[in-house]
Design an enzyme around this catalytic site. Structure first.
Site, PDB file in Angstrom:
ATOM      1  N   TYR A  20      85.197 209.023 105.856  1.00  0.00           N
ATOM      2  CA  TYR A  20      84.506 208.710 104.599  1.00  0.00           C
ATOM      3  C   TYR A  20      84.922 207.309 104.166  1.00  0.00           C
ATOM      4  O   TYR A  20      86.105 206.971 104.170  1.00  0.00           O
ATOM      5  CB  TYR A  20      84.915 209.717 103.508  1.00  0.00           C
ATOM      6  CG  TYR A  20      84.325 209.403 102.149  1.00  0.00           C
ATOM      7  CD1 TYR A  20      83.137 210.001 101.738  1.00  0.00           C
ATOM      8  CD2 TYR A  20      84.940 208.469 101.308  1.00  0.00           C
ATOM      9  CE1 TYR A  20      82.586 209.686 100.505  1.00  0.00           C
ATOM     10  CE2 TYR A  20      84.385 208.150 100.075  1.00  0.00           C
ATOM     11  CZ  TYR A  20      83.200 208.757  99.686  1.00  0.00           C
ATOM     12  OH  TYR A  20      82.649 208.433  98.471  1.00  0.00           O
ATOM     13  N   GLU A  72      78.268 203.794  99.763  1.00  0.00           N
ATOM     14  CA  GLU A  72      79.034 204.866 100.420  1.00  0.00           C
ATOM     15  C   GLU A  72      78.507 205.158 101.815  1.00  0.00           C
ATOM     16  O   GLU A  72      77.295 205.191 102.021  1.00  0.00           O
ATOM     17  CB  GLU A  72      78.924 206.147  99.563  1.00  0.00           C
ATOM     18  CG  GLU A  72      79.641 207.350 100.152  1.00  0.00           C
ATOM     19  CD  GLU A  72      79.290 208.641  99.429  1.00  0.00           C
ATOM     20  OE1 GLU A  72      79.973 208.956  98.441  1.00  0.00           O
ATOM     21  OE2 GLU A  72      78.339 209.332  99.836  1.00  0.00           O
TER      22      GLU A  72
END
Ligand code: GDP
Ligand code: MN
Length: 390
Positions: free
Chosen positions: A103, A191
């Site tokens: 992530y 993101e």
């Protein structure tokens, strides 16, 4: 403004971040041909382009081994509803082999007063669970905007996460590209989840989320154009053309509310709800209540299916009430299918405004917000009574 995944990936491309090869479909016809024409190899991933989190878990990310499976998945997914939003586009991409899912994101941290990098070696669909159960696996490091992403920023992430020093150059490359995108495109969030880690250590952005600061959109004509593709209710789009904010409130209800401020709208909705009256939609006029704008606003809310009663509260020192009343009168005159409007207004030329409302057949003035709610309630019961008597 939040971008759709394929739009975020277009920006990743511009900033040199690797993304799997793909194609966007907005029709079920010829899906296999389009995928072949784009030069994609099977297996492929078919991904619903809707702005909801956890698409994978909701069935919006599916794998196809061959053109037959692709056609089947496209048929089932396109124009279906995912968490209440209609799927109007699919992104088909080559499936990436992943040795690990990381992530990586950058967000504007208002407490820190700078961009914050968030990294975890445990990315993918369970990142929320990781955040709850193993918060230590999620690293945060602020980036001083005067310095940018420094070597020590990446070094910190690599050593704290334990991913292995061999990943340092690739992670630095990815983070620097994402940081340039974040700053140059005025993002609130950029993101990548997951970052696909290949067996050979190459990194690719398998999913992307970007939220651009609305106040900066006039600097980015290309991003503004992307908004057209978003599936929002048509009345919201129509309203935005006049700089109004149209808010769908409930799926049912005959009443709409309109005002020049969100606080007032909330009070109106609260007071109506107390009388068990459901509100279908709300419209925030913003500034500048001229008669032409009011006319358009009334027209837009009254075209909401099922709405036949509109409650307006206009509150402003220099707002001219005769302009407001004139706008209401014009909209009703142009045809509104027997809809009723209750107007409460405060400001310059209030008496003239009330006089105009007084001679408009389908409109009524109210002296205050509570009185307005009472009139709306009476109107609804009167017309319900008429319906029952028929
Ligand atoms: P999200 O559920 O909306 O976050 O959608 P994602 O695009 O992140 O996909 C959800 C999950 O599907 C990912 O975390 C992966 O585990 C899996 N996935 C998606 N694309 C691929 C791919 O190309 N290869 C592999 N192996 N898994 C994928
Ligand atoms: Mn994801």
């Amino acid at each position: 403004m939040k971008l759709l995944e394929y739009q975020a990936k277009e920006l990743f491309d511009q900033y040199g971040l690797a993304t799997p090869k793909g194609v966007v479909l907005s029709s079920g016809e010829g899906a296999a041909e389009a995928v072949a024409a784009a030069g994609l190899d099977y297996p492929v991933v078919v991904k619903a382009q809707v702005q909801v989190g956890g698409r994978g878990k909701a069935g919006g990310v599916r794998f196809a081994q061959n053109p037959e499976e692709l056609a089947e998945i496209v048929g089932a997914l396109l124009f279906s509803s995912l968490k209440g939003i209609q799927v109007r586009q699919l992104l088909v991409v080559e499936k990436v082999e992943m040795a690990a899912e990381w992530y990586l994101s950058i967000l504007l941290d208002r407490d820190a007063g700078m961009p914050m990098v968030i990294f975890s070696p445990c990315g993918g669909v369970d990142i929320e669970e990781t955040a709850r159960e193993n918060p230590g696996a999620i690293l945060k490091v602020p980036v001083n905007p005067l310095v940018g992403v420094a070597d020590y920023t990446v070094q910190y992430l690599v050593s704290k996460s334990g991913i292995g020093g061999e990943h340092l150059p690739a992670l630095k490359n990815l983070l620097c590209g994402l940081y340039r995108l974040f700053t140059q495109r005025d993002c609130l969030l950029a993101e990548i989840n997951p970052v696909a880690v290949g067996k050979d250590g190459t990194l690719a952005a398998v999913d992307g989320k970007i939220d651009v600061d609305d106040s900066a959109l006039q600097r980015h004509a290309d991003l503004l154009a992307m908004r057209e593709a978003h599936s929002e209710p048509p009345l919201v789009t129509q309203a935005r053309a006049f700089r109004f904010l149209y808010i769908p409130v409930g799926a049912e209800g005959r009443v709409a509310v309109m005002s020049n401020g969100s606080g007032m709208l909330m009070s109106m909705i609260d007071l109506l709800s107390k009388k068990e009256i459901s509100v279908a939609c709300a419209l925030d006029l913003g500034g500048g209540a001229t008669k032409d704008r009011i006319r358009e606003a009334v027209r837009i809310v009254l075209s909401t299916p099922g709405v036949d009663t509109l409650f307006i509260c206009i509150f402003g020192g220099i707002t001219r009430c005769d302009e407001v009343a004139e706008g209401v009168r014009l909209a009703l005159e142009e045809g509104s299918g027997g809809s009723k409007v209750v107007v409460r207004m405060e400001g310059t030329n209030k008496e003239v405004g009330q006089e105009i409302i007084g001679r408009t057949p389908q409109a009524v003035s109210a002296g205050g917000i509570v009185e307005g709610v009472r009139i709306v309630s009476e109107m609804l019961s009167a017309s319900a009574g008429r319906r029952d008597a028929k």
